[in-house]
Design an enzyme around this catalytic site. Structure first.
Site, PDB file in Angstrom:
ATOM      1  N   LYS A  92      33.656  37.473  32.857  1.00 50.84           N
ATOM      2  CA  LYS A  92      34.803  38.113  32.200  1.00 50.84           C
ATOM      3  C   LYS A  92      35.183  37.455  30.867  1.00 50.84           C
ATOM      4  CE  LYS A  92      35.821  41.247  35.382  1.00 50.84           C
ATOM      5  NZ  LYS A  92      35.736  42.692  35.103  1.00 50.84           N
ATOM      6  N   GLU A 114      45.061  44.140  33.104  1.00 53.07           N
ATOM      7  CA  GLU A 114      45.087  44.381  34.541  1.00 53.07           C
ATOM      8  C   GLU A 114      44.041  43.470  35.160  1.00 53.07           C
ATOM      9  OE1 GLU A 114      41.308  45.553  33.738  1.00 53.07           O
ATOM     10  OE2 GLU A 114      43.016  46.143  32.516  1.00 53.07           O
ATOM     11  N   SER A 381      27.505  37.302  38.831  1.00 51.69           N
ATOM     12  CA  SER A 381      28.591  37.552  37.876  1.00 51.69           C
ATOM     13  C   SER A 381      29.750  36.573  37.976  1.00 51.69           C
ATOM     14  CB  SER A 381      29.112  38.981  38.038  1.00 51.69           C
ATOM     15  OG  SER A 381      29.499  39.210  39.382  1.00 51.69           O
TER      16      SER A 381
END
Length: 397
Positions: A92, A114, A381
Protein backbone atom coordinates in the site's frame (compact mmCIF):
# COMPACT_ATOMS: atom_id res chain seq x y z
CA UNK A 1 -1.72 -1.31 -27.47
CA UNK A 2 -0.11 -1.64 -24.05
CA UNK A 3 -2.52 -1.82 -21.12
CA UNK A 4 -0.44 0.95 -19.49
CA UNK A 5 -1.95 3.26 -22.15
CA UNK A 6 -5.47 2.45 -20.94
CA UNK A 7 -7.88 3.86 -19.87
CA UNK A 8 -9.26 6.05 -22.66
CA UNK A 9 -9.80 9.78 -22.12
CA UNK A 10 -13.11 9.19 -20.31
CA UNK A 11 -11.56 6.65 -17.96
CA UNK A 12 -12.86 3.46 -19.59
CA UNK A 13 -11.18 0.07 -19.84
CA UNK A 14 -13.37 -1.38 -22.57
CA UNK A 15 -16.85 -0.90 -21.08
CA UNK A 16 -15.62 -0.68 -17.46
CA UNK A 17 -14.57 2.33 -15.40
CA UNK A 18 -15.73 5.85 -16.14
CA UNK A 19 -16.94 8.39 -13.60
CA UNK A 20 -20.49 8.63 -12.23
CA UNK A 21 -20.34 11.23 -9.47
CA UNK A 22 -22.03 14.52 -8.47
CA UNK A 23 -20.96 17.58 -10.49
CA UNK A 24 -18.93 19.15 -7.65
CA UNK A 25 -16.96 15.91 -7.18
CA UNK A 26 -16.45 15.61 -10.95
CA UNK A 27 -14.83 19.05 -10.89
CA UNK A 28 -12.36 17.82 -8.23
CA UNK A 29 -11.66 14.60 -10.17
CA UNK A 30 -10.98 16.58 -13.37
CA UNK A 31 -8.48 18.70 -11.44
CA UNK A 32 -6.76 15.58 -10.05
CA UNK A 33 -6.66 13.94 -13.50
CA UNK A 34 -5.12 17.00 -15.14
CA UNK A 35 -2.53 17.38 -12.39
CA UNK A 36 -1.65 13.67 -12.45
CA UNK A 37 -1.20 13.57 -16.24
CA UNK A 38 1.19 16.53 -15.91
CA UNK A 39 3.08 14.83 -13.05
CA UNK A 40 3.35 11.61 -15.06
CA UNK A 41 5.45 13.45 -17.64
CA UNK A 42 7.37 15.58 -15.12
CA UNK A 43 10.91 14.21 -14.51
CA UNK A 44 11.15 16.14 -11.21
CA UNK A 45 7.93 14.55 -9.85
CA UNK A 46 9.05 11.08 -10.97
CA UNK A 47 12.49 11.54 -9.42
CA UNK A 48 10.98 12.62 -6.08
CA UNK A 49 8.71 9.53 -6.14
CA UNK A 50 11.53 7.14 -7.08
CA UNK A 51 13.88 8.59 -4.45
CA UNK A 52 11.24 8.16 -1.73
CA UNK A 53 10.25 4.60 -2.61
CA UNK A 54 13.94 3.67 -2.68
CA UNK A 55 15.19 5.48 0.43
CA UNK A 56 12.04 5.54 2.58
CA UNK A 57 10.00 2.52 1.46
CA UNK A 58 13.04 0.31 0.86
CA UNK A 59 12.59 -0.66 -2.79
CA UNK A 60 13.28 -2.68 -4.80
CA UNK A 61 11.51 -5.41 -2.82
CA UNK A 62 13.10 -8.86 -2.92
CA UNK A 63 12.07 -11.59 -5.37
CA UNK A 64 12.60 -14.66 -3.19
CA UNK A 65 12.88 -18.24 -4.46
CA UNK A 66 10.95 -20.33 -1.91
CA UNK A 67 12.96 -23.53 -2.33
CA UNK A 68 11.52 -25.52 0.60
CA UNK A 69 7.98 -24.41 -0.21
CA UNK A 70 8.47 -25.47 -3.85
CA UNK A 71 10.03 -28.83 -2.92
CA UNK A 72 7.28 -29.73 -0.45
CA UNK A 73 4.61 -29.04 -3.04
CA UNK A 74 6.46 -30.72 -5.90
CA UNK A 75 6.24 -29.28 -9.39
CA UNK A 76 6.89 -25.66 -10.30
CA UNK A 77 9.45 -23.29 -8.79
CA UNK A 78 7.65 -20.69 -6.67
CA UNK A 79 9.02 -17.18 -6.20
CA UNK A 80 7.54 -14.63 -3.80
CA UNK A 81 7.58 -10.92 -4.57
CA UNK A 82 8.17 -9.68 -1.03
CA UNK A 83 5.97 -6.60 -0.71
CA UNK A 84 5.66 -7.58 2.97
CA UNK A 85 9.20 -6.25 3.45
CA UNK A 86 8.28 -2.68 2.49
CA UNK A 87 8.12 0.01 5.19
CA UNK A 88 4.70 -0.42 6.92
CA UNK A 89 4.53 -4.09 5.86
CA UNK A 90 2.54 -4.10 2.60
CA UNK A 91 2.34 -2.87 -0.99
CA UNK A 92 0.00 0.00 0.00
CA UNK A 93 2.86 2.44 0.75
CA UNK A 94 3.86 2.53 -2.97
CA UNK A 95 0.57 4.23 -3.76
CA UNK A 96 0.30 6.54 -0.72
CA UNK A 97 3.76 8.00 -1.32
CA UNK A 98 2.80 8.74 -4.93
CA UNK A 99 -0.58 10.23 -4.02
CA UNK A 100 0.74 12.37 -1.16
CA UNK A 101 3.12 13.98 -3.67
CA UNK A 102 0.11 14.57 -5.93
CA UNK A 103 -1.88 16.14 -3.05
CA UNK A 104 1.10 18.38 -2.28
CA UNK A 105 1.24 19.47 -5.94
CA UNK A 106 -2.50 20.28 -5.76
CA UNK A 107 -1.96 22.37 -2.60
CA UNK A 108 -4.23 20.16 -0.42
CA UNK A 109 -3.31 19.92 3.28
CA UNK A 110 -6.05 17.54 4.49
CA UNK A 111 -6.03 13.89 3.44
CA UNK A 112 -8.89 11.45 3.87
CA UNK A 113 -8.86 7.72 3.15
CA UNK A 114 -10.81 4.52 3.64
CA UNK A 115 -9.28 1.29 4.90
CA UNK A 116 -10.35 -2.33 5.36
CA UNK A 117 -7.50 -4.36 6.83
CA UNK A 118 -5.88 -1.13 7.98
CA UNK A 119 -2.77 -1.43 5.79
CA UNK A 120 -3.83 1.41 3.47
CA UNK A 121 -4.80 3.43 6.54
CA UNK A 122 -1.38 2.88 8.09
CA UNK A 123 0.36 3.70 4.80
CA UNK A 124 -1.75 6.88 4.42
CA UNK A 125 -1.05 7.95 8.01
CA UNK A 126 2.65 7.28 7.42
CA UNK A 127 2.77 9.43 4.27
CA UNK A 128 0.82 12.21 6.04
CA UNK A 129 3.22 12.14 9.02
CA UNK A 130 6.15 12.40 6.60
CA UNK A 131 4.60 15.39 4.80
CA UNK A 132 2.97 17.00 7.87
CA UNK A 133 -0.60 16.76 6.60
CA UNK A 134 -3.89 16.35 8.48
CA UNK A 135 -5.13 12.75 8.15
CA UNK A 136 -8.61 11.28 8.65
CA UNK A 137 -9.18 7.55 8.09
CA UNK A 138 -12.65 5.98 7.72
CA UNK A 139 -12.81 2.34 8.79
CA UNK A 140 -15.80 0.02 9.26
CA UNK A 141 -16.45 -0.58 12.96
CA UNK A 142 -16.25 -4.35 12.38
CA UNK A 143 -12.79 -3.92 10.83
CA UNK A 144 -11.59 -1.70 13.70
CA UNK A 145 -12.21 -4.67 16.00
CA UNK A 146 -10.53 -7.22 13.71
CA UNK A 147 -7.58 -4.90 13.15
CA UNK A 148 -7.18 -3.13 16.52
CA UNK A 149 -3.38 -3.14 16.18
CA UNK A 150 -3.55 -1.20 12.91
CA UNK A 151 -6.00 1.30 14.46
CA UNK A 152 -3.44 1.98 17.18
CA UNK A 153 -0.66 2.32 14.58
CA UNK A 154 -2.70 4.89 12.63
CA UNK A 155 -3.41 6.91 15.76
CA UNK A 156 0.23 6.69 16.81
CA UNK A 157 1.15 8.17 13.41
CA UNK A 158 -1.16 11.13 14.06
CA UNK A 159 -4.27 10.09 12.12
CA UNK A 160 -7.85 10.40 13.33
CA UNK A 161 -9.61 7.04 12.84
CA UNK A 162 -13.39 7.30 12.38
CA UNK A 163 -15.28 4.00 12.97
CA UNK A 164 -18.18 3.70 10.52
CA UNK A 165 -21.27 2.17 12.13
CA UNK A 166 -23.68 1.96 9.19
CA UNK A 167 -24.59 -1.12 7.12
CA UNK A 168 -22.22 -4.06 7.41
CA UNK A 169 -19.66 -1.77 9.12
CA UNK A 170 -16.85 -2.87 6.75
CA UNK A 171 -14.95 -1.50 3.74
CA UNK A 172 -17.91 -0.54 1.53
CA UNK A 173 -19.37 1.66 4.26
CA UNK A 174 -15.95 3.22 4.90
CA UNK A 175 -15.77 4.19 1.20
CA UNK A 176 -19.33 5.62 1.35
CA UNK A 177 -18.37 7.78 4.34
CA UNK A 178 -15.14 9.00 2.74
CA UNK A 179 -17.03 10.07 -0.40
CA UNK A 180 -19.52 12.03 1.73
CA UNK A 181 -16.59 13.80 3.41
CA UNK A 182 -15.12 14.66 0.00
CA UNK A 183 -18.42 16.13 -1.20
CA UNK A 184 -18.57 18.33 1.93
CA UNK A 185 -14.90 19.37 1.99
CA UNK A 186 -13.58 19.08 -1.58
CA UNK A 187 -11.96 22.53 -1.62
CA UNK A 188 -9.43 21.66 1.10
CA UNK A 189 -9.37 17.86 1.00
CA UNK A 190 -7.64 15.17 -1.08
CA UNK A 191 -9.23 11.69 -1.06
CA UNK A 192 -6.48 9.07 -1.17
CA UNK A 193 -8.15 5.93 -2.54
CA UNK A 194 -6.28 2.77 -1.55
CA UNK A 195 -7.10 0.36 -4.35
CA UNK A 196 -7.41 0.44 -8.14
CA UNK A 197 -11.13 1.25 -7.84
CA UNK A 198 -13.35 4.33 -7.85
CA UNK A 199 -14.13 6.86 -10.57
CA UNK A 200 -11.50 7.98 -13.11
CA UNK A 201 -8.63 8.87 -12.64
CA UNK A 202 -8.11 6.78 -9.46
CA UNK A 203 -7.83 3.29 -11.02
CA UNK A 204 -5.14 4.60 -13.40
CA UNK A 205 -3.25 6.51 -10.68
CA UNK A 206 -3.16 3.55 -8.28
CA UNK A 207 -2.23 1.10 -11.07
CA UNK A 208 0.63 3.32 -12.20
CA UNK A 209 2.13 3.76 -8.70
CA UNK A 210 1.73 0.03 -7.94
CA UNK A 211 3.16 -1.13 -11.28
CA UNK A 212 6.62 -0.74 -9.74
CA UNK A 213 5.89 -4.27 -8.38
CA UNK A 214 5.55 -5.83 -11.82
CA UNK A 215 8.40 -3.85 -13.39
CA UNK A 216 10.79 -5.00 -10.66
CA UNK A 217 9.55 -8.61 -10.77
CA UNK A 218 10.05 -8.69 -14.56
CA UNK A 219 13.61 -7.44 -14.30
CA UNK A 220 14.43 -9.70 -11.33
CA UNK A 221 13.11 -12.95 -12.87
CA UNK A 222 14.92 -12.27 -16.16
CA UNK A 223 18.12 -11.79 -14.16
CA UNK A 224 17.56 -14.95 -12.04
CA UNK A 225 16.08 -17.36 -14.59
CA UNK A 226 16.88 -15.76 -17.95
CA UNK A 227 13.19 -15.88 -18.91
CA UNK A 228 9.72 -14.72 -17.92
CA UNK A 229 7.55 -16.71 -15.47
CA UNK A 230 4.76 -19.04 -16.59
CA UNK A 231 2.27 -17.73 -14.01
CA UNK A 232 1.68 -14.63 -11.90
CA UNK A 233 -0.62 -15.09 -8.90
CA UNK A 234 -2.03 -12.34 -6.65
CA UNK A 235 -5.04 -11.87 -4.37
CA UNK A 236 -7.85 -9.59 -5.55
CA UNK A 237 -10.20 -7.54 -3.38
CA UNK A 238 -10.25 -4.14 -5.07
CA UNK A 239 -7.19 -5.38 -6.91
CA UNK A 240 -4.29 -2.93 -6.53
CA UNK A 241 -1.51 -5.41 -5.66
CA UNK A 242 -2.63 -7.69 -8.49
CA UNK A 243 -2.90 -4.99 -11.16
CA UNK A 244 0.48 -3.63 -10.01
CA UNK A 245 2.02 -7.04 -10.70
CA UNK A 246 0.01 -7.88 -13.84
CA UNK A 247 0.05 -4.65 -15.87
CA UNK A 248 3.76 -4.66 -16.86
CA UNK A 249 3.29 -8.23 -18.18
CA UNK A 250 0.08 -7.48 -20.11
CA UNK A 251 1.63 -7.89 -23.56
CA UNK A 252 3.62 -11.01 -22.60
CA UNK A 253 0.88 -13.39 -23.66
CA UNK A 254 2.90 -16.47 -22.62
CA UNK A 255 2.63 -15.32 -18.98
CA UNK A 256 -0.67 -16.46 -17.45
CA UNK A 257 -2.28 -14.07 -14.95
CA UNK A 258 -4.36 -15.45 -12.06
CA UNK A 259 -6.22 -13.23 -9.61
CA UNK A 260 -7.44 -14.99 -6.46
CA UNK A 261 -10.74 -13.90 -4.90
CA UNK A 262 -12.08 -14.56 -1.39
CA UNK A 263 -14.39 -17.57 -1.40
CA UNK A 264 -15.14 -17.06 2.29
CA UNK A 265 -17.31 -19.89 3.63
CA UNK A 266 -18.12 -21.11 0.11
CA UNK A 267 -19.63 -19.81 -3.13
CA UNK A 268 -22.87 -21.65 -2.32
CA UNK A 269 -23.30 -19.42 0.76
CA UNK A 270 -23.79 -15.62 0.98
CA UNK A 271 -20.48 -15.43 2.89
CA UNK A 272 -17.91 -14.62 0.20
CA UNK A 273 -16.65 -11.67 -1.85
CA UNK A 274 -15.91 -13.39 -5.18
CA UNK A 275 -16.93 -10.45 -7.33
CA UNK A 276 -15.44 -11.49 -10.67
CA UNK A 277 -16.51 -15.12 -10.22
CA UNK A 278 -20.10 -14.58 -9.06
CA UNK A 279 -20.82 -10.92 -9.79
CA UNK A 280 -22.45 -9.16 -12.72
CA UNK A 281 -21.78 -5.91 -14.54
CA UNK A 282 -22.95 -3.00 -12.44
CA UNK A 283 -22.02 0.31 -10.87
CA UNK A 284 -20.56 1.01 -7.45
CA UNK A 285 -18.84 4.05 -5.89
CA UNK A 286 -18.92 6.06 -9.11
CA UNK A 287 -17.56 3.53 -11.63
CA UNK A 288 -18.64 0.50 -13.68
CA UNK A 289 -17.25 -2.94 -12.86
CA UNK A 290 -18.28 -6.46 -11.95
CA UNK A 291 -20.08 -6.26 -8.63
CA UNK A 292 -22.08 -8.36 -6.21
CA UNK A 293 -25.52 -6.76 -6.14
CA UNK A 294 -29.20 -7.57 -5.63
CA UNK A 295 -32.01 -7.33 -8.22
CA UNK A 296 -32.35 -3.58 -7.61
CA UNK A 297 -28.64 -2.92 -8.20
CA UNK A 298 -27.83 -2.39 -4.51
CA UNK A 299 -24.49 -3.88 -3.33
CA UNK A 300 -24.89 -7.17 -1.45
CA UNK A 301 -23.27 -7.75 1.95
CA UNK A 302 -19.91 -9.47 1.39
CA UNK A 303 -17.58 -11.38 3.67
CA UNK A 304 -13.99 -12.61 3.93
CA UNK A 305 -11.72 -13.76 6.71
CA UNK A 306 -9.35 -11.10 5.32
CA UNK A 307 -10.60 -7.58 6.12
CA UNK A 308 -8.85 -6.15 3.04
CA UNK A 309 -10.74 -8.36 0.58
CA UNK A 310 -14.40 -7.91 1.56
CA UNK A 311 -15.45 -5.38 -1.10
CA UNK A 312 -18.53 -5.92 -3.32
CA UNK A 313 -16.88 -4.35 -6.39
CA UNK A 314 -13.50 -4.74 -8.11
CA UNK A 315 -11.13 -2.59 -10.15
CA UNK A 316 -12.36 -1.80 -13.69
CA UNK A 317 -9.08 -2.97 -15.20
CA UNK A 318 -9.55 -6.42 -13.66
CA UNK A 319 -13.11 -6.43 -15.05
CA UNK A 320 -11.60 -5.68 -18.47
CA UNK A 321 -8.91 -8.40 -18.10
CA UNK A 322 -11.68 -10.94 -17.33
CA UNK A 323 -13.82 -9.75 -20.24
CA UNK A 324 -11.03 -10.11 -22.81
CA UNK A 325 -9.68 -13.33 -21.27
CA UNK A 326 -6.26 -11.90 -20.45
CA UNK A 327 -6.52 -13.01 -16.80
CA UNK A 328 -8.43 -15.74 -15.02
CA UNK A 329 -9.87 -15.38 -11.56
CA UNK A 330 -9.85 -18.26 -9.08
CA UNK A 331 -11.43 -18.58 -5.64
CA UNK A 332 -9.91 -19.62 -2.29
CA UNK A 333 -11.96 -20.27 0.86
CA UNK A 334 -11.25 -19.00 4.38
CA UNK A 335 -10.05 -22.45 5.42
CA UNK A 336 -7.67 -22.77 2.45
CA UNK A 337 -6.26 -19.30 3.22
CA UNK A 338 -5.76 -20.25 6.89
CA UNK A 339 -4.01 -23.48 5.88
CA UNK A 340 -1.72 -21.51 3.54
CA UNK A 341 -1.02 -18.94 6.31
CA UNK A 342 0.22 -21.77 8.56
CA UNK A 343 2.03 -23.71 5.79
CA UNK A 344 4.12 -20.77 4.57
CA UNK A 345 4.92 -19.71 8.15
CA UNK A 346 6.23 -23.17 9.05
CA UNK A 347 7.91 -23.91 5.73
CA UNK A 348 9.75 -20.66 4.98
CA UNK A 349 9.53 -18.66 8.21
CA UNK A 350 7.39 -16.05 6.44
CA UNK A 351 4.06 -15.07 8.05
CA UNK A 352 1.85 -13.74 5.24
CA UNK A 353 -1.14 -11.42 5.55
CA UNK A 354 -4.49 -13.24 5.34
CA UNK A 355 -5.11 -11.34 2.09
CA UNK A 356 -1.84 -12.63 0.59
CA UNK A 357 -2.57 -16.11 2.00
CA UNK A 358 -5.32 -16.42 -0.63
CA UNK A 359 -2.68 -16.11 -3.38
CA UNK A 360 -0.35 -18.51 -1.51
CA UNK A 361 -3.21 -21.05 -1.22
CA UNK A 362 -3.85 -20.96 -4.96
CA UNK A 363 -0.13 -21.42 -5.67
CA UNK A 364 -0.23 -24.48 -3.40
CA UNK A 365 -2.91 -25.98 -5.68
CA UNK A 366 -1.26 -24.89 -8.92
CA UNK A 367 2.42 -25.79 -8.36
CA UNK A 368 1.96 -29.60 -8.08
CA UNK A 369 0.15 -29.61 -11.45
CA UNK A 370 3.17 -28.08 -13.22
CA UNK A 371 6.59 -29.40 -14.20
CA UNK A 372 9.79 -28.58 -12.31
CA UNK A 373 11.03 -26.23 -15.02
CA UNK A 374 7.95 -24.00 -14.77
CA UNK A 375 7.91 -20.81 -12.70
CA UNK A 376 5.22 -19.12 -10.59
CA UNK A 377 5.60 -15.64 -9.08
CA UNK A 378 3.24 -15.02 -6.16
CA UNK A 379 2.75 -11.48 -4.93
CA UNK A 380 3.18 -11.55 -1.16
CA UNK A 381 1.28 -8.30 -0.77
CA UNK A 382 1.65 -7.91 2.99
CA UNK A 383 2.93 -9.43 6.21
CA UNK A 384 0.73 -11.21 8.69
CA UNK A 385 1.63 -9.50 11.97
CA UNK A 386 -1.70 -7.64 11.84
CA UNK A 387 -3.58 -10.97 11.58
CA UNK A 388 -1.83 -13.08 14.20
CA UNK A 389 -4.29 -12.36 17.05
CA UNK A 390 -7.28 -12.96 14.76
CA UNK A 391 -5.79 -16.27 13.57
CA UNK A 392 -4.95 -17.28 17.16
CA UNK A 393 -8.59 -16.74 18.16
CA UNK A 394 -9.86 -18.68 15.14
CA UNK A 395 -7.53 -21.62 15.82
CA UNK A 396 -8.47 -21.67 19.52
CA UNK A 397 -12.14 -21.99 18.54
Amino acid sequence: MSTMMLPDQKGYYGEFGGSFVPAEVQKVLDEIAQCYLECKDDPQFQKEFEDLIRDYVGRPSVLYYAEKFSEKLGGAKVYFKREDLNHTGAHKINNTIGQVLLAKRLGKKRIIAETGAGQHGVATATACALFDMECVIYMGEEDTKRQALNVFRMELLGAKVVPVKSGERTLKEAVDEAFMDLVANYETTYYMIGSAVGPYPYPMIVRDFQSVIGREAREQILEREGRLPDYLVACVGGGSNAIGLFAPFFEDKEVKLIGVEPGGKGLDTPYHAATLTKGKKGQIHGFKCYSLEDETGEPLPVYSIAAGLDYPGVGPEHSYYKEIGRAEYAVVTDQEALDAFKFLSKTEGIIPALESSHAVAHAMKLAPQLSKDQIIIVNLSGRGDKDVMQVAELLNK
